[in-house]
Design an enzyme around this catalytic site. Sequence first.
Site, PDB file in Angstrom:
ATOM      1  N   LYS B  82       4.624   5.876   8.260  1.00 34.63           N
ATOM      2  CA  LYS B  82       4.005   4.889   7.371  1.00 34.63           C
ATOM      3  C   LYS B  82       5.028   4.450   6.331  1.00 34.63           C
ATOM      4  CE  LYS B  82      -0.127   4.371   4.416  1.00 34.63           C
ATOM      5  NZ  LYS B  82      -1.394   5.026   4.022  1.00 34.63           N
ATOM      6  N   SER B 160      -5.775   3.055   4.522  1.00 31.09           N
ATOM      7  CA  SER B 160      -4.590   2.229   4.424  1.00 31.09           C
ATOM      8  C   SER B 160      -3.537   2.522   5.491  1.00 31.09           C
ATOM      9  CB  SER B 160      -3.955   2.410   3.040  1.00 31.09           C
ATOM     10  OG  SER B 160      -3.480   3.731   2.872  1.00 31.09           O
ATOM     11  N   SER B 184      -7.498   7.598   3.787  1.00 28.21           N
ATOM     12  CA  SER B 184      -6.582   6.676   4.478  1.00 28.21           C
ATOM     13  C   SER B 184      -5.951   7.223   5.753  1.00 28.21           C
ATOM     14  CB  SER B 184      -5.467   6.236   3.523  1.00 28.21           C
ATOM     15  OG  SER B 184      -5.961   5.328   2.580  1.00 28.21           O
TER      16      SER B 184
END
Lengths: 80, 469
Positions: B82, B160, B184
């Site tokens: 990420k 997210s 997330s």
Amino acid sequence: MSEVTNGYPPLDETSLPELVDRLVGLVKLAYADPLTAEEEAELETTMVAQVRAIETLRRYRLTNGDDVAFVVGADGRGVQ
Amino acid sequence: VNDEDLAFSTVRQLGELLRAREVSPSELTRLFLARLDRLGTSLRAVVTITEEVALAEASLAEAELLRGVDRGPLHGIPYGLKDIVATAGIRTTWGGPPFRDQVFDYDGAVTSRLRNAGAILVAKLATIELAGGMGYDEPAASLTGATANPWNTEAWVGGSSSGPSAAMAAGLVPFTIGSDTGGSITLPAAWTGTAGLRATYGRVSRYGAMALCWTFDRLGPICRTADDCGLVLESIAGYDPRDPSSLKESYAYQRSRPRRDHFRIGAIKGACVGIEDEVRTNFNSTVKVLETLGTVEEVELPAFPYGEVAHVIMTAEITSAFDELVASGGIRELAGAKAHAHRLAGLVLPAHDYLRAQRIRRQLTAAFDDLASGFDALVAPTLGVVASGLHDSFAYMRPEASPQPINLAGVISGAPTVSVFNGLGQRGLPTGVGFTGGRYKENAILDAAHAFEEATRWWEQRPPLFGIP
């Protein structure tokens, strides 16, 4: 959940709009850039939720044993 | 093994193939680089493909494995990170336009640990800007736009950790690293039919990762299975003096011990009230499977103002974490600038109310620890609905779309949760079940989730658009 007053008066729903208006006014003082109408509406909605969340927590029973053990890194085991 | 099967293999399966020399790290790396290039951009799951670094790391892993140097289960396995974790010399955008050219000269702890484990970085993956820290009301609040769901490209993947979950679901990487502050990792894992592990707070060093909410932030794996999550966690866990929240105890996945066959499971009472019919049906089927693996008892979460505690703590910490961005006016350069105005409310949140929330958190954590200690895992649907539309505004999202209270109990208390695939719902979209355990008890929830996965094999399902050669 314990329902207590902790000395706080109950939230007066009729005066909530005025409270929110004042808090938004404080934000505008603290924040250099002027807000657009759309942004201000967004902020007002959030402020209502914030006031309600704070109100709920202020009515929660705490004791002297509920110390904040300073949360990050306390004795190496994270949240205490 | 054909390329499509390789793309949807588990880390454990790929490790066996690598050691049997049926495939090489370079071949795997080229396969996943090609898939990232061909599919990753169209899904808007990728920020940067790290081809040069990947091919160099693959050559090194290949040479080491040929010499008999074995760094463990991730050696020679490609992965995606990420884009909120620092990678020296490779841009780290935090998913936000103001940071599109940001390059650090150091690696995050997770980046270093994975390199030491012999894993191969093939991509920096998409995220909602600032990992959702400024709040957002649309999937497009990201430098790379709204990430499409491989199961139905008209649907979103959740956030997210949108890039990691989409990349896993489409077979673009064998494993990924995401981050979690309020769900997330687990929530997008549920919406993409993948396995996401939010380990115990402090288990994984956050050094080099964007700070959002210091007392909630965690890094963790999104993989194909719970078993893979355990393998990855073991490689990235461990004490790091550069992160003051870091736990001193070491973590071992203990993958070689005999599997248990009798679990004590608590099913959260009321978890199915008001949720989509298909999610409820899938959860009820899950409970029936779990009853064949042990005992299932309905339990009640302790009564606490979960939402309010999380709201106040996140607001105060996020306002502080992004103080400079707000003061500098950089907030207006974000993709979801309108929605971000709501974060300004934190400027007038009294300090004593933040501390009150932390004090209630202490009670909440003790009560949750007490409940969790009686079980291997507490289970509930990870979310009550399947993925929302790719262009839907959350302002119109139904109340049942809110995360379950058990999610917030895990977020606030620091307890671990793994969400795994447990069926399909509306529009062919996946649903997930969360296994939450006591703090430091990752192995108990991973064991139970693994046993469930072995019994149902949902993880073998592939999105029709991406899984058919």
